[in-house]
Design an enzyme around this catalytic site. Structure first.
Site, short mmCIF file in Angstrom:
data_model
loop_
_atom_site.label_atom_id
_atom_site.label_comp_id
_atom_site.label_asym_id
_atom_site.label_seq_id
_atom_site.Cartn_x
_atom_site.Cartn_y
_atom_site.Cartn_z
NE ARG A 109 -1.71 1.96 3.49
CZ ARG A 109 -1.61 1.90 4.83
NH1 ARG A 109 -2.30 1.02 5.50
NH2 ARG A 109 -0.79 2.71 5.48
CG HIS A 158 -6.36 2.72 6.42
ND1 HIS A 158 -6.75 1.49 5.94
CD2 HIS A 158 -7.43 3.21 7.09
CE1 HIS A 158 -8.00 1.24 6.32
NE2 HIS A 158 -8.44 2.28 7.01
CE1 TYR A 165 1.38 3.05 8.63
CE2 TYR A 165 0.19 4.76 9.82
CZ TYR A 165 0.31 3.94 8.72
OH TYR A 165 -0.60 4.01 7.72
#
Lengths: 341, 448
Positions: free
Chosen positions: B328, B332, B341
């Site tokens: 990805r 998100h 993160y």
């Protein structure tokens, strides 16, 4: 019309058999429902008659069963799912509440999920933990579900067929205490001749108190009405039959005559079906009420062990205390009845 | 990489994987795209990396990161119509490329629309174009898809109009299309719930065939057999009970299902190592389901393994699990901030494996993609984006009372009463300056 004397369990089986005969897209899924015929034998003989492709023993995973039913219904089938015991339904909660119940609205009406979920419900049978619960309020609170509870073998047969024929998902509660109760059943009753699924039924007319209940407690209520009549009190008993929608019109029409309401159910009181009915009656019939509505319910506790369940399951005397209370005959703190305002 | 005995997988693809592992282990691929053996996920408390790699752990691959084609007879046999050097095949390959480019362009436009306040939210697919286009290209029209919420390229391949992809994200509906019009369910938000729906639908296909209401196709092609279902899940969903139950039920009933996992390495901020200490593909074997791990950024390999899995499903071979190892590249959703993160170096590393660039390199090397072709594809993508933007901006809010529509398929007294109550409430604004259009079906909480 031909009737036969059947237990409620056999009447359910007869209803399933008729529905499966009428509609080849009806499939039955659950745990132990095939060769065993279900732990309460409701599906006895169905697998032998319709084969293992239509009467399907599933792996032991309730969410899996419900999710599979959603997919089957997506494909055009009418699954009838058996949850083995009331306390086992919670692991399927997302599939029922977020998937099954919401799919029709989610898809703007494109996808219909005519799934019937049969759930043996409530206690009074000396069973183990998780086998005696009354979880109906969760489902009544869920938009998109219809919820029914039957009180007699004829309704067991016909309402089950109505539920299966309904294009909406239906949670169908079967009171375990009634499985072996017998009654006259016309298993082939044309559905158009039966009362619509969403309607209540006045099972005993009366003038002084309206007593609203459903499921196995219709019998408790009728016993209470008989006992009250010995004291000259006329109790009208209403079998709700449908918990979503609730037939508020039938209830309100009765309370406008009697001026008094007692609601009786076994599930916990807080935010239960009785709360909804008492509130609705208060909103609709305030000027007709002679006394505050009373609720006779299970307490807001975990369902007790078998030797103690008599403290949870409402009985005849608790109902009579409530009847006396709405008649102003006992203090408002009468045992086993909600303490009023 | 230590060699081990006995991958216990039984299917052809795993054997192909085993065969390829010997060569792949000597290259730079495999472990770094693995997502569990790599060092890309710091700070986790994973149960441990795969201490002993197995042959099936190496993702199957036909196009390497430079776009160099490596033959693999076991996979190539599924690609004769798209990668055989014929004129038709060239067109098919270019079509796959265009589909991926357009998907990325739609994705970029949707992100921009969100940033400009035209969408409430958008879950970008960037980086997953090959996994989605390659798998969706393997489907028959009468197959059915259940997906999560990021499968925009799958939906487009099924025939969903670009503007319909965005309706949900504009906040005007819960479904942007009619599932039966394109044989694809609308996006599922509860993680993994759709896997079971796929099992049930596939069980329905089985039942339809047994009842004789549909006939398995017999055209003499690899697509012959029954319709099948592809259920898309992500790496995070692999921890959900519903997905594991779907494995159990699918295996028990041997339903025609492909459980297609896009392992994009991240479930919002949680790396795949938090979901599993071993490659996800290994889960399949324990359920008795054939599993295959494929390079999800290689559209040809994805197409091939999905076709084989569908072939197995169509011909009575039961379910297959595909783990497509991808990445990805974006957040998100547009509400997410991946810089909190994950390191930029990780994104850089995966950018080297970009699925679109990889296919472009392969096509250019073979003379299949000229500058003119590229310009045409880009122009087509821009045109789709422009049409999308115009269509989205023009979308109007539904009338207020439509919230009561479709709650039930039949009349429901409670909803009908509440609808009437709210209509009366809204009507109270009729003589004010507030413009409220009540609209919707009059007086019913349902269709009829």
């Amino acid at each position: 019309m031909t009737t036969q004397t059947l237990t409620l369990a056999k009447a359910l089986g007869a209803g399933l058999r008729r529905a499966m005969t009428d509609d080849p897209t009806v499939m039955v899924l659950g745990e132990d429902i095939g060769r065993l015929g279900g732990v309460y034998r409701v599906t006895d003989g169905l697998q032998a008659e319709f084969g293992p492709r239509r009467v399907v023993d599933t792996p032991l995973a309730e969410s899996g069963i419900l999710g599979t039913a959603v997919g089957l219904a997506y494909r055009g089938y009418r699954p009838v799912v058996e949850i083995q015991f009331d306390g086992f339904v919670y692991v399927a909660f997302d599939q029922i509440v977020s998937q099954l119940a919401k799919m029709h609205a989610r898809t703007n009406g494109k996808v219909k999920l005519p799934v019937t979920i049969r759930i043996p419900v409530a206690g009074g049978i000396g069973a183990a933990e998780h086998h005696s619960e009354s979880p109906e309020a969760y489902f009544v609170h869920t938009a998109g579900l219809r919820v029914v509870s039957v009180s007699n073998p004829q309704d067991a047969s016909t309402v089950l067929r109505q539920a299966i024929a309904c294009d909406d998902p239906v949670v169908f509660f079967e009171p375990k205490r009634l499985y072996h109760v017998k009654g006259e059943v016309d298993a082939d009753l044309p559905l158009d001749d039966a009362p619509p699924m969403g309607t209540a039924r006045v099972v005993r007319p009366g003038d002084d108190v309206t007593l609203v209940t459903f499921g196995s407690h219709v019998a408790t209520a009728l016993d209470a009405a008989t006992a009250a009549s010995d004291e000259g009190v006329s109790v009208e008993v209403i079998d709700l039959r449908s918990l979503s929608p609730i037939d508020h019109d039938t209830i309100a029409a009765s309370v406008r005559r009697t001026g008094r309401l007692v609601v009786l159910h076994e599930g916990p009181r807080q935010a239960g079906v009785g709360a909804e009915i008492a509130t609705s009656v208060t909103e609709r019939c305030f000027d007709f009420l002679e006394a505050p509505p009373a609720r006779v319910t299970g307490y807001d506790i975990p369902y007790p062990p078998a030797k103690l369940e008599g403290n949870q399951v409402p009985d005849l005397d608790r109902v009579l205390v409530a009847v006396d209370r709405v008649l102003g005959r006992v203090p408002a703190s009468g045992a086993g009845v909600e303490v009023g305002a | 990489m230590p060699s081990t005995m006995g991958s216990t997988s039984r299917d052809d693809l795993s054997r192909a994987g085993a065969a390829r592992a010997e060569t792949a282990s000597g290259t730079t691929d495999g472990t770094t795209t693995d997502g569990t053996n790599g060092s890309t996920n710091p700070g986790t408390t994973a149960a441990g990396t795969a201490s002993t790699a197995r042959p099936g752990d190496i993702p199957l691959r036909l196009l390497d990161e430079k776009g160099v084609r490596h033959p693999d007879p076991a996979l190539d046999r599924w690609l004769t119509d798209v990668d055989a050097g014929t004129g038709d095949a060239r067109a098919a390959l270019l079509a796959l490329y265009e589909e991926m480019v357009v998907a990325r362009r739609i994705d970029a436009e949707a992100t921009a629309l969100q940033r400009q306040g035209e969408l409430a939210l958008w879950p970008p697919l960037q980086g997953q174009e090959a996994a989605q286009v390659g798998s969706a290209a393997a489907l028959r029209t009468d197959d059915f898809v259940f997906s999560s919420y990021r499968e925009h390229a799958v939906a487009r391949k099924r025939g969903v109009a670009p503007v319909d992809l965005l309706r949900v994200w504009r906040g005007i509906t819960a479904s942007g299309w009619d599932p039966y019009a394109v044989n694809m369910a609308t996006p599922q938000v509860i993680i993994g719930a759709q896997a079971l729906h796929g099992v049930g639908y596939a069980l329905g296909i089985q039942a339809d065939v047994e009842r004789g209401v549909v006939e398995p196709r017999q055209d003499g092609t690899d697509d012959d057999g029954t319709a099948a279902v592809v259920a898309y899940v992500g790496d995070g969903a692999m921890s959900q009970g519903d997905v594991n139950e779907a494995f159990v039920f699918a295996a028990t009933w041997q339903v025609p299902l492909v459980l297609f996992c896009q392992n994009n390495q991240w479930a919002i901020s949680e790396p795949v190592t938090l979901q599993s200490g071993v490659p996800l593909v290994r889960r399949a074997d324990g359920f008795g389901v054939p599993g295959v791990r494929v390079d999800g950024n290689d559209v040809l390999a994805v197409l091939a393994v999905t076709r084989e899995a569908l072939h197995r499903a169509r011909t009575g071979g039961g379910p297959t699990f595909v783990e497509a190892v991808t990445y990805r590249m974006g957040p998100h959703t547009t509400a997410d901030d991946p810089t909190r993160y994950r390191d930029a170096s990780e994104l850089d590393a995966w950018a080297e494996r970009d699925p679109v660039a990889r296919l472009a390199a392969y096509l250019r090397a073979g003379g299949l993609l000229t500058d003119d072709d590229e310009a045409r594809v880009r122009a087509a993508a821009d045109a789709v984006a422009a049409e999308l933007r115009a269509g989205v901006v023009a979308l109007e809010d539904p009338p207020p009372l439509s919230v009561f529509d479709h709650v039930y398929a039949g009349p429901h007294a409670t909803v009908a009463a509440e609808r009437a109550e709210h209509a009366a409430y809204l009507a109270g604004f009729a003589d004010t300056d507030t413009d409220i259009t009540t609209g919707g079906d009059a007086g019913q909480g349902a269709d009829r």
